[in-house]
Design a protein around this motif. Structure first.
Motif, PDB file in Angstrom:
ATOM      1  N   ILE A  59      -3.684 -58.376  81.756  1.00  0.00           N
ATOM      2  CA  ILE A  59      -4.558 -59.438  81.259  1.00  0.00           C
ATOM      3  C   ILE A  59      -3.754 -60.730  81.242  1.00  0.00           C
ATOM      4  O   ILE A  59      -2.730 -60.837  80.562  1.00  0.00           O
ATOM      5  N   ASN A  60      -4.215 -61.703  82.013  1.00  0.00           N
ATOM      6  CA  ASN A  60      -3.540 -62.993  82.136  1.00  0.00           C
ATOM      7  C   ASN A  60      -4.531 -64.072  81.706  1.00  0.00           C
ATOM      8  O   ASN A  60      -5.397 -64.481  82.473  1.00  0.00           O
ATOM      9  N   SER A  61      -4.406 -64.499  80.454  1.00  0.00           N
ATOM     10  CA  SER A  61      -5.371 -65.438  79.890  1.00  0.00           C
ATOM     11  C   SER A  61      -4.646 -66.615  79.255  1.00  0.00           C
ATOM     12  O   SER A  61      -3.994 -66.469  78.213  1.00  0.00           O
ATOM     13  N   GLY A  62      -4.730 -67.758  79.907  1.00  0.00           N
ATOM     14  CA  GLY A  62      -4.094 -68.950  79.370  1.00  0.00           C
ATOM     15  C   GLY A  62      -2.588 -68.797  79.284  1.00  0.00           C
ATOM     16  O   GLY A  62      -1.920 -68.557  80.296  1.00  0.00           O
ATOM     17  N   ASP A  63      -2.045 -68.901  78.068  1.00  0.00           N
ATOM     18  CA  ASP A  63      -0.600 -68.813  77.867  1.00  0.00           C
ATOM     19  C   ASP A  63      -0.134 -67.399  77.564  1.00  0.00           C
ATOM     20  O   ASP A  63       1.052 -67.180  77.297  1.00  0.00           O
ATOM     21  N   ILE A  64      -1.035 -66.416  77.582  1.00  0.00           N
ATOM     22  CA  ILE A  64      -0.704 -65.044  77.201  1.00  0.00           C
ATOM     23  C   ILE A  64      -0.831 -64.113  78.408  1.00  0.00           C
ATOM     24  O   ILE A  64      -1.830 -64.140  79.129  1.00  0.00           O
ATOM     25  N   LEU A  65       0.197 -63.291  78.585  1.00  0.00           N
ATOM     26  CA  LEU A  65       0.186 -62.258  79.620  1.00  0.00           C
ATOM     27  C   LEU A  65       0.467 -60.910  78.956  1.00  0.00           C
ATOM     28  O   LEU A  65       1.457 -60.749  78.240  1.00  0.00           O
ATOM     29  N   VAL A  66      -0.421 -59.944  79.192  1.00  0.00           N
ATOM     30  CA  VAL A  66      -0.240 -58.587  78.675  1.00  0.00           C
ATOM     31  C   VAL A  66      -0.272 -57.624  79.858  1.00  0.00           C
ATOM     32  O   VAL A  66      -1.216 -57.643  80.657  1.00  0.00           O
ATOM     33  N   GLN A  67       0.749 -56.762  79.947  1.00  0.00           N
ATOM     34  CA  GLN A  67       0.834 -55.774  81.015  1.00  0.00           C
ATOM     35  C   GLN A  67       1.109 -54.406  80.378  1.00  0.00           C
ATOM     36  O   GLN A  67       2.058 -54.263  79.598  1.00  0.00           O
ATOM     37  N   THR A  68       0.315 -53.411  80.721  1.00  0.00           N
ATOM     38  CA  THR A  68       0.535 -52.083  80.171  1.00  0.00           C
ATOM     39  C   THR A  68       0.094 -51.037  81.181  1.00  0.00           C
ATOM     40  O   THR A  68      -0.890 -51.237  81.897  1.00  0.00           O
ATOM     41  N   GLY A  69       0.837 -49.920  81.244  1.00  0.00           N
ATOM     42  CA  GLY A  69       0.500 -48.911  82.233  1.00  0.00           C
ATOM     43  C   GLY A  69       1.128 -47.568  81.950  1.00  0.00           C
ATOM     44  O   GLY A  69       2.046 -47.441  81.133  1.00  0.00           O
ATOM     45  N   ALA A  70       0.614 -46.541  82.644  1.00  0.00           N
ATOM     46  CA  ALA A  70       1.147 -45.183  82.585  1.00  0.00           C
ATOM     47  C   ALA A  70       1.610 -44.799  83.987  1.00  0.00           C
ATOM     48  O   ALA A  70       0.908 -45.051  84.976  1.00  0.00           O
ATOM     49  N   PHE A  71       2.790 -44.173  84.065  1.00  0.00           N
ATOM     50  CA  PHE A  71       3.418 -43.925  85.362  1.00  0.00           C
ATOM     51  C   PHE A  71       3.982 -42.513  85.439  1.00  0.00           C
ATOM     52  O   PHE A  71       4.229 -41.861  84.413  1.00  0.00           O
ATOM     53  N   THR A  72       4.208 -42.066  86.674  1.00  0.00           N
ATOM     54  CA  THR A  72       4.957 -40.830  86.905  1.00  0.00           C
ATOM     55  C   THR A  72       6.344 -41.210  87.420  1.00  0.00           C
ATOM     56  O   THR A  72       7.126 -41.806  86.701  1.00  0.00           O
ATOM     57  N   ASP A  73       6.670 -40.878  88.665  1.00  0.00           N
ATOM     58  CA  ASP A  73       7.952 -41.234  89.260  1.00  0.00           C
ATOM     59  C   ASP A  73       7.724 -42.027  90.538  1.00  0.00           C
ATOM     60  O   ASP A  73       6.587 -42.238  90.965  1.00  0.00           O
ATOM     61  N   ASN A  74       8.813 -42.416  91.174  1.00  0.00           N
ATOM     62  CA  ASN A  74       8.725 -43.082  92.458  1.00  0.00           C
ATOM     63  C   ASN A  74       8.085 -42.149  93.490  1.00  0.00           C
ATOM     64  O   ASN A  74       8.235 -40.922  93.419  1.00  0.00           O
ATOM     65  N   MET A  75       7.391 -42.732  94.440  1.00  0.00           N
ATOM     66  CA  MET A  75       6.663 -41.953  95.441  1.00  0.00           C
ATOM     67  C   MET A  75       7.560 -40.972  96.178  1.00  0.00           C
ATOM     68  O   MET A  75       7.119 -39.874  96.568  1.00  0.00           O
ATOM     69  N   ILE A  76       8.831 -41.331  96.351  1.00  0.00           N
ATOM     70  CA  ILE A  76       9.748 -40.458  97.090  1.00  0.00           C
ATOM     71  C   ILE A  76      10.017 -39.162  96.343  1.00  0.00           C
ATOM     72  O   ILE A  76      10.431 -38.160  96.930  1.00  0.00           O
ATOM     73  N   ASP A  77       9.784 -39.150  95.011  1.00  0.00           N
ATOM     74  CA  ASP A  77      10.022 -37.959  94.194  1.00  0.00           C
ATOM     75  C   ASP A  77       8.775 -37.117  93.990  1.00  0.00           C
ATOM     76  O   ASP A  77       8.829 -36.100  93.300  1.00  0.00           O
ATOM     77  N   LEU A  78       7.672 -37.557  94.575  1.00  0.00           N
ATOM     78  CA  LEU A  78       6.406 -36.831  94.412  1.00  0.00           C
ATOM     79  C   LEU A  78       6.101 -36.023  95.672  1.00  0.00           C
ATOM     80  O   LEU A  78       6.456 -36.441  96.780  1.00  0.00           O
ATOM     81  N   PRO A  79       5.393 -34.876  95.518  1.00  0.00           N
ATOM     82  CA  PRO A  79       5.038 -34.202  94.259  1.00  0.00           C
ATOM     83  C   PRO A  79       6.218 -33.392  93.730  1.00  0.00           C
ATOM     84  O   PRO A  79       7.298 -33.406  94.320  1.00  0.00           O
ATOM     85  N   GLY A  80       5.996 -32.679  92.643  1.00  0.00           N
ATOM     86  CA  GLY A  80       7.023 -31.801  92.114  1.00  0.00           C
ATOM     87  C   GLY A  80       7.665 -32.279  90.834  1.00  0.00           C
ATOM     88  O   GLY A  80       8.501 -31.590  90.263  1.00  0.00           O
TER      89      GLY A  80
END
Length: 456
Positions: free
Chosen positions: A220-241
């Protein structure tokens, strides 16, 4: 030129035709037969001349069409207008945008590094080195309905790896990202490598294994405020497994007061590791072209990681300053006390050329564009930077070593998309991984390095 070609062709054809004809005349000097053969030859020559004239006319028409198309393309790039409904902007490479919502822009970068590492000779380390640091190609753009895409591959070190592979959806101030991209761990980590002020980022960003991972995020990038949030696994090179997963969030307050850009932010990182996992924190001496890590925790059996970062920056005319600190706590699985390692840096920079300033956009440093570029008859921009960089991998009985770096860089940008960068660093080590001949692990290293870069 075309007439000369036609004359030569006709002469060659005449020679080819008359040779058997004259042979026949010599064998049968009948006057009527000779006249008939000459008449046939004249008819053939007339037909060939007509064909060549037609070919010349067709070639001239093709050249005219090609010239007209070339002029139209040049005009389109200059004026930003191509065919009806399309625009072309030049941003290192042409970016084509269609009124229906489609856009396409090739992207890439080349970075070549070389330098020397001077450490006590008895460590058996150091010396001259060099590499192709990055060699990337890709594309980005928009799709109808608010969707977007970005993909990029790196060919450095004779390996093909995926760096970014993103599908996005934007609505209002919010954007949803799915794919592989950087997690949200600090100002310099999220600043593109083509816009950094030193040849490598602060030591902690590499030591604590900040990397691109596969996941989903909300920005969310609104005016003077930036909010970034996420859920991740690993780098693509380590997937799957892999069963690792992480949560990452970052908040930035970025007001602009007059001509001064301010930046204040913080980030939080939690990484849950699957059973039997290990972590290792280590770091090279500023440059990437060596495999030697002078500080190194070695492998630690771990269940999780928890990181906390703070960041700040200011840009005012030719001056900028930035500071970051980061704490990385490791949940060990062996019943030992959990260590917390620390990294941080502070830097200041100044443009020596008139009218130049450091770029900034959406919570990261961005492209600095010379006010008087070489392609406009100027010198380009020249920037000097100083940095203090600290990395401490000693805690809770784990001796990974400490590194204190005192660094300087000189950055010359002849144009918006080219750069030459020179670095010097004096690094002081405590509890280094490689002892000297006398067994000492406390010593210094001096590094001189240069980079040549082009991007688009």
């Amino acid at each position: 030129m075309h007439h000369k070609i036609s004359t030569l062709a006709m002469a060659a054809t005449l020679a080819a035709i008359t040779t058997p004809a004259f042979a026949q005349v010599a064998e049968a000097p009948d006057e009527e037969a000779l006249r008939q053969e000459l008449a046939e030859m004249r008819a053939q020559m007339a037909q060939m001349a007509a064909r060549m004239e037609a070919l010349e006319a067709s070639l001239a028409e093709t050249n005219a069409v090609a010239q007209d198309a070339s002029e139209q393309i040049a005009d389109a790039v200059d004026t930003g207008q191509s065919t009806p409904g399309q625009t072309i902007e030049f941003k290192g490479m042409p970016q084509i945008t269609d009124k229906s919502g489609w856009s396409f822009k090739p992207r890439g970068r080349l970075q070549f590094d070389a330098g020397t590492i001077d450490v006590p000779g008895s460590t058996g380390r150091g010396g001259f080195g060099g590499e192709t640091r990055r060699a990337r190609l890709g594309a980005s753009g928009d799709l109808p309905g608010g969707f977007g895409y970005k993909f990029e591959f790196d060919f450095a070190a004779s390996q093909l790896t995926v760096t970014d592979a993103i599908i996005s959806y934007e609505t209002g101030d919010a954007e949803i990202l799915v794919g592989q991209f950087n997690t949200f761990q600090g100002l310099e980590e999220l600043t593109s490598s083509v816009h950094t002020s030193f040849i490598e980022r602060s030591a902690f960003t590499d030591a604590f294994v900040f990397e691109r991972r596969v996941g989903a995020a909300l920005v969310i990038n609104s005016g003077d405020i930036l909010v970034q949030t996420g859920a991740f696994t690993d780098n693509m090179i380590d997937l799957p497994g892999t069963k690792n997963w992480s949560l990452d969030s970052r908040v930035v307050y970025m007001p602009k007061i007059g001509e001064t850009q301010l930046h204040l932010g913080g980030s939080i990182h939690y990484n849950e590791l699957q059973g039997g996992s290990t972590v290792r924190y280590r770091q090279r001496p500023l440059v990437h072209f060596t495999a030697d890590r002078f500080i190194n925790t070695d492998r630690l059996d771990a269940d999780n990681e928890f990181g906390l970062g703070l960041e700040s920056a200011i840009i005012s005319g030719p001056f900028h300053a930035a500071a970051e600190v980061y704490w990385q706590n490791v949940g060990l699985s062996a019943g030992m006390q959990d260590p917390t390692f620390f990294g941080g840096s502070i830097e200041a920079g100044y443009f020596l050329t008139k009218g130049d300033t450091r770029g900034y956009k959406s919570g990261t440093f961005d492209r600095s564009k010379p006010a008087s570029a070489v392609d406009d008859g100027g010198f380009g921009s020249l920037q000097v930077n100083l940095r203090y960089d600290r990395l401490d991998l000693n805690d809770a009985g784990i001796i990974g070593g400490t590194q204190d770096g005192y660094m300087a860089s000189l950055v010359w940008k002849p144009t918006d998309y080219t750069m030459l960068l020179a670095n010097y660093a004096h690094l002081e080590y405590g509890d280094a991984a490689f002892p000297t001949g006398t067994g000492s692990r406390d010593y210094a290293a001096d590094i001189i390095a240069m980079r040549a870069q082009i991007d688009f």
